[in-house]
Motif scaffolding. Structure first.
Motif, PDB file in Angstrom:
ATOM      1  N   VAL A   1       2.159  17.727   5.483  1.00 27.38           N
ATOM      2  CA  VAL A   1       2.331  16.803   4.368  1.00 27.38           C
ATOM      3  C   VAL A   1       3.282  15.704   4.811  1.00 27.38           C
ATOM      4  O   VAL A   1       4.410  15.988   5.240  1.00 27.38           O
ATOM      5  N   ALA A   2       2.843  14.456   4.738  1.00 25.55           N
ATOM      6  CA  ALA A   2       3.689  13.326   5.110  1.00 25.55           C
ATOM      7  C   ALA A   2       3.063  12.042   4.569  1.00 25.55           C
ATOM      8  O   ALA A   2       1.845  11.914   4.523  1.00 25.55           O
ATOM      9  N   PHE A   3       3.918  11.103   4.176  1.00 27.81           N
ATOM     10  CA  PHE A   3       3.411   9.801   3.749  1.00 27.81           C
ATOM     11  C   PHE A   3       4.443   8.736   4.086  1.00 27.81           C
ATOM     12  O   PHE A   3       5.645   9.009   4.199  1.00 27.81           O
ATOM     13  N   SER A   4       3.954   7.525   4.263  1.00 23.92           N
ATOM     14  CA  SER A   4       4.814   6.368   4.504  1.00 23.92           C
ATOM     15  C   SER A   4       4.103   5.146   3.947  1.00 23.92           C
ATOM     16  O   SER A   4       2.960   4.863   4.321  1.00 23.92           O
ATOM     17  N   VAL A   5       4.787   4.411   3.045  1.00 28.34           N
ATOM     18  CA  VAL A   5       4.153   3.298   2.325  1.00 28.34           C
ATOM     19  C   VAL A   5       5.137   2.145   2.173  1.00 28.34           C
ATOM     20  O   VAL A   5       6.354   2.322   2.280  1.00 28.34           O
ATOM     21  N   SER A   6       4.588   0.954   1.941  1.00 28.09           N
ATOM     22  CA  SER A   6       5.414  -0.204   1.593  1.00 28.09           C
ATOM     23  C   SER A   6       4.867  -0.835   0.320  1.00 28.09           C
ATOM     24  O   SER A   6       3.723  -0.594  -0.069  1.00 28.09           O
TER      25      SER A   6
ATOM     26  N   ASP B   1       7.788  -1.809 -17.249  1.00 27.05           N
ATOM     27  CA  ASP B   1       7.358  -0.664 -16.436  1.00 27.05           C
ATOM     28  C   ASP B   1       8.069  -0.769 -15.086  1.00 27.05           C
ATOM     29  O   ASP B   1       7.705  -1.559 -14.226  1.00 27.05           O
ATOM     30  N   LYS B   2       9.114   0.016 -14.918  1.00 26.45           N
ATOM     31  CA  LYS B   2       9.972  -0.114 -13.743  1.00 26.45           C
ATOM     32  C   LYS B   2       9.511   0.746 -12.555  1.00 26.45           C
ATOM     33  O   LYS B   2      10.164   0.744 -11.510  1.00 26.45           O
ATOM     34  N   THR B   3       8.401   1.457 -12.703  1.00 27.74           N
ATOM     35  CA  THR B   3       7.908   2.296 -11.598  1.00 27.74           C
ATOM     36  C   THR B   3       7.420   1.419 -10.447  1.00 27.74           C
ATOM     37  O   THR B   3       6.639   0.477 -10.657  1.00 27.74           O
ATOM     38  N   LEU B   4       7.861   1.712  -9.253  1.00 26.88           N
ATOM     39  CA  LEU B   4       7.413   0.983  -8.072  1.00 26.88           C
ATOM     40  C   LEU B   4       6.145   1.655  -7.526  1.00 26.88           C
ATOM     41  O   LEU B   4       6.161   2.842  -7.172  1.00 26.88           O
ATOM     42  N   VAL B   5       5.074   0.887  -7.475  1.00 30.31           N
ATOM     43  CA  VAL B   5       3.797   1.393  -6.952  1.00 30.31           C
ATOM     44  C   VAL B   5       3.589   0.778  -5.572  1.00 30.31           C
ATOM     45  O   VAL B   5       3.305  -0.413  -5.447  1.00 30.31           O
ATOM     46  N   PHE B   6       3.729   1.595  -4.552  1.00 30.55           N
ATOM     47  CA  PHE B   6       3.623   1.130  -3.165  1.00 30.55           C
ATOM     48  C   PHE B   6       2.146   1.112  -2.775  1.00 30.55           C
ATOM     49  O   PHE B   6       1.486   2.151  -2.715  1.00 30.55           O
ATOM     50  N   LYS B   7       1.635  -0.091  -2.513  1.00 28.41           N
ATOM     51  CA  LYS B   7       0.201  -0.265  -2.292  1.00 28.41           C
ATOM     52  C   LYS B   7      -0.218  -0.156  -0.834  1.00 28.41           C
ATOM     53  O   LYS B   7      -1.348   0.200  -0.539  1.00 28.41           O
ATOM     54  N   ARG B   8       0.659  -0.501   0.076  1.00 30.26           N
ATOM     55  CA  ARG B   8       0.289  -0.474   1.496  1.00 30.26           C
ATOM     56  C   ARG B   8       0.587   0.916   2.061  1.00 30.26           C
ATOM     57  O   ARG B   8       1.744   1.320   2.154  1.00 30.26           O
ATOM     58  N   VAL B   9      -0.453   1.621   2.430  1.00 32.15           N
ATOM     59  CA  VAL B   9      -0.307   3.010   2.891  1.00 32.15           C
ATOM     60  C   VAL B   9      -0.420   3.058   4.413  1.00 32.15           C
ATOM     61  O   VAL B   9      -1.479   2.779   4.972  1.00 32.15           O
ATOM     62  N   PHE B  10       0.685   3.386   5.063  1.00 29.47           N
ATOM     63  CA  PHE B  10       0.664   3.566   6.523  1.00 29.47           C
ATOM     64  C   PHE B  10       0.110   4.941   6.891  1.00 29.47           C
ATOM     65  O   PHE B  10      -0.644   5.094   7.845  1.00 29.47           O
ATOM     66  N   SER B  11       0.508   5.946   6.126  1.00 24.05           N
ATOM     67  CA  SER B  11       0.055   7.315   6.392  1.00 24.05           C
ATOM     68  C   SER B  11       0.150   8.103   5.099  1.00 24.05           C
ATOM     69  O   SER B  11       1.069   7.896   4.298  1.00 24.05           O
ATOM     70  N   ASN B  12      -0.813   9.012   4.909  1.00 22.11           N
ATOM     71  CA  ASN B  12      -0.801   9.851   3.705  1.00 22.11           C
ATOM     72  C   ASN B  12      -1.434  11.196   4.029  1.00 22.11           C
ATOM     73  O   ASN B  12      -2.473  11.573   3.484  1.00 22.11           O
ATOM     74  N   ILE B  13      -0.802  11.922   4.937  1.00 25.20           N
ATOM     75  CA  ILE B  13      -1.308  13.214   5.385  1.00 25.20           C
ATOM     76  C   ILE B  13      -1.115  14.242   4.272  1.00 25.20           C
ATOM     77  O   ILE B  13      -0.010  14.442   3.782  1.00 25.20           O
ATOM     78  N   GLY B  14      -2.197  14.883   3.897  1.00 25.76           N
ATOM     79  CA  GLY B  14      -2.140  15.850   2.806  1.00 25.76           C
ATOM     80  C   GLY B  14      -2.417  15.239   1.453  1.00 25.76           C
ATOM     81  O   GLY B  14      -2.502  15.962   0.447  1.00 25.76           O
ATOM     82  N   ASN B  15      -2.530  13.890   1.390  1.00 26.84           N
ATOM     83  CA  ASN B  15      -2.863  13.173   0.146  1.00 26.84           C
ATOM     84  C   ASN B  15      -1.902  13.492  -0.992  1.00 26.84           C
ATOM     85  O   ASN B  15      -2.305  13.581  -2.164  1.00 26.84           O
ATOM     86  N   GLY B  16      -0.624  13.635  -0.658  1.00 25.21           N
ATOM     87  CA  GLY B  16       0.358  13.890  -1.710  1.00 25.21           C
ATOM     88  C   GLY B  16       0.749  12.638  -2.479  1.00 25.21           C
ATOM     89  O   GLY B  16       1.152  12.720  -3.644  1.00 25.21           O
ATOM     90  N   TYR B  17       0.626  11.473  -1.828  1.00 25.98           N
ATOM     91  CA  TYR B  17       1.005  10.217  -2.486  1.00 25.98           C
ATOM     92  C   TYR B  17      -0.211   9.565  -3.120  1.00 25.98           C
ATOM     93  O   TYR B  17      -1.293   9.491  -2.519  1.00 25.98           O
TER      94      TYR B  17
ATOM     95  N   PHE C   1       8.905   3.407   1.346  1.00 26.34           N
ATOM     96  CA  PHE C   1       9.130   4.755   0.817  1.00 26.34           C
ATOM     97  C   PHE C   1       8.438   5.736   1.763  1.00 26.34           C
ATOM     98  O   PHE C   1       7.249   5.588   2.056  1.00 26.34           O
ATOM     99  N   THR C   2       9.174   6.741   2.233  1.00 24.16           N
ATOM    100  CA  THR C   2       8.640   7.707   3.210  1.00 24.16           C
ATOM    101  C   THR C   2       9.102   9.115   2.851  1.00 24.16           C
ATOM    102  O   THR C   2      10.240   9.312   2.403  1.00 24.16           O
ATOM    103  N   GLY C   3       8.234  10.077   3.064  1.00 20.25           N
ATOM    104  CA  GLY C   3       8.603  11.482   2.846  1.00 20.25           C
ATOM    105  C   GLY C   3       7.722  12.406   3.653  1.00 20.25           C
ATOM    106  O   GLY C   3       6.582  12.064   3.982  1.00 20.25           O
ATOM    107  N   PHE C   4       8.249  13.585   3.987  1.00 16.35           N
ATOM    108  CA  PHE C   4       7.437  14.566   4.715  1.00 16.35           C
ATOM    109  C   PHE C   4       7.996  15.967   4.527  1.00 16.35           C
ATOM    110  O   PHE C   4       9.178  16.151   4.216  1.00 16.35           O
ATOM    111  N   LEU C   5       7.127  16.928   4.690  1.00 17.69           N
ATOM    112  CA  LEU C   5       7.478  18.341   4.574  1.00 17.69           C
ATOM    113  C   LEU C   5       8.152  18.828   5.845  1.00 17.69           C
ATOM    114  O   LEU C   5       7.595  18.693   6.936  1.00 17.69           O
ATOM    115  N   LEU C   6       9.352  19.380   5.717  1.00 12.94           N
ATOM    116  CA  LEU C   6      10.026  19.959   6.885  1.00 12.94           C
ATOM    117  C   LEU C   6       9.516  21.366   7.156  1.00 12.94           C
ATOM    118  O   LEU C   6       9.115  21.689   8.258  1.00 12.94           O
TER     119      LEU C   6
END
Length: 230
Positions: free
Chosen positions: A96-101, A115-131, A220-225
Motif C-alpha cells: 500500500v503506497a500513494f503519492s499525489v500532488s 469546502d476545505k478538503t484538498l483533493v489531490f488530482k495528480r497521481v504519481f503512484s497509488n499502489i493498493g488503490n487506497g487513495y 501528499f504521500t503515504g505508505f504502509l510500513l
C-alpha cells in the motif's frame, strides 16, 4: 582347485595310463591338460576380479542413490518452505503506497473556500488503490503502521498550510501565517496506526490558501510500513 593340486592329479592320471598302455605319448597329453587347467585358473581369477568390481560398483551406486535421495528430500523441503514463505508474504505484507500532488495541470489556487478538503488530482503512484483522487480521501485497506508526509506551498496573502485529519480527528498540520515575504512552504510527517477502513485527508485552515502547478509544490504521500499481526 589350485595349480599344485591340478598337477598332482595329472601326474597320478599319467601313472595310471602308463601302466595300462606303455606305448601312449604322455608329454603331449600332459601339456594339453596343464594348459587347460592354467586357462581355467586364469578365468577363475578374472571372474573373482569381476565379482569384486561388481561389489564395489554396487556399493558406489548405493552411496550415490542415498545421496540423490537426500538431495531430493532437501529440495522438497526447500520447495515447501518457499511455498510457505510466499503464502506468509502474501498474507502479512500487502503493498500500500500513494503519492499525489494538488494540481493535475496548469496553476491551481485552492482557498479560501467553504469546502476545505484538498483533493489531490495528480497521481504519481497509488499502489493498493487506497487513495481516491475524486474525494481526496485515503482509506486504509489493511490495518497496520503507516507513514504519512505532506508539503504545502502558498503566498503571503493568506494563511498557507493544511491539517491532516484521521477520521474526524486532527493529527498534525503545517502552518505559515500572512507575512511580508513572497511565498511560504512547510512540511510535516507522522507515523500512524490505522485500522482497516480508517480514512485520512488534508484540509485547509480557515481562510487558508495553497498553490500548486506542474512543479508539484503541494503534495501528499503515504505508505504502509508493516501490517498489523494477528
Amino acid at each position: 582347485m589350485d595349480l599344485n593340486t591340478a598337477v598332482l592329479l595329472l601326474a597320478f592320471g599319467l601313472g595310471s595310463v602308463r601302466s595300462q598302455r606303455g606305448d601312449f605319448t604322455m608329454p603331449d597329453w600332459f601339456q594339453n591338460k596343464l594348459d587347460l587347467i592354467l586357462k581355467l585358473e586364469e578365468r577363475m581369477k578374472n571372474v573373482d576380479t569381476c565379482c569384486k568390481n561388481l561389489e564395489h560398483l554396487e556399493i558406489r551406486l548405493n552411496a550415490t542413490l542415498s545421496e540423490m535421495t537426500r538431495q531430493k528430500d532437501d529440495m522438497d523441503k526447500l520447495k515447501e518452505e518457499n511455498e510457505e514463505l510466499k503464502k506468509k508474504v502474501g498474507q502479512v505484507s500487502p503493498q500500500v503506497a500513494f503519492s499525489v500532488s494538488l494540481a493535475d495541470s496548469g496553476e491551481l489556487y485552492k482557498g479560501p473556500c467553504a469546502d476545505k478538503t484538498l483533493v489531490f488530482k495528480r497521481v504519481f503512484s497509488n499502489i493498493g488503490n487506497g487513495y481516491n483522487p475524486n474525494t481526496g480521501m485515503f482509506t486504509a485497506p489493511v490495518g497496520g503502521a503507516y507513514f504519512f508526509t505532506f508539503n504545502t506551498f502558498g503566498y503571503n496573502s493568506h494563511t498557507a498550510g493544511a491539517i491532516l485529519i484521521k477520521n474526524n480527528d486532527i493529527q498534525i498540520s503545517t502552518y505559515e501565517g500572512v507575512s511580508a515575504d513572497g511565498a511560504d512552504s512547510s512540511t510535516n510527517s507522522v507515523l500512524l496506526t490505522l485500522a482497516p477502513g480508517d480514512t485520512l485527508h488534508l484540509q485547509l485552515w480557515d481562510n487558508g490558501q495553497v498553490f500548486d502547478n506542474g512543479n508539484a509544490h503541494t503534495t501528499f504521500t503515504g505508505f504502509l510500513l508493516h501490517p498489523t499481526t494477528k
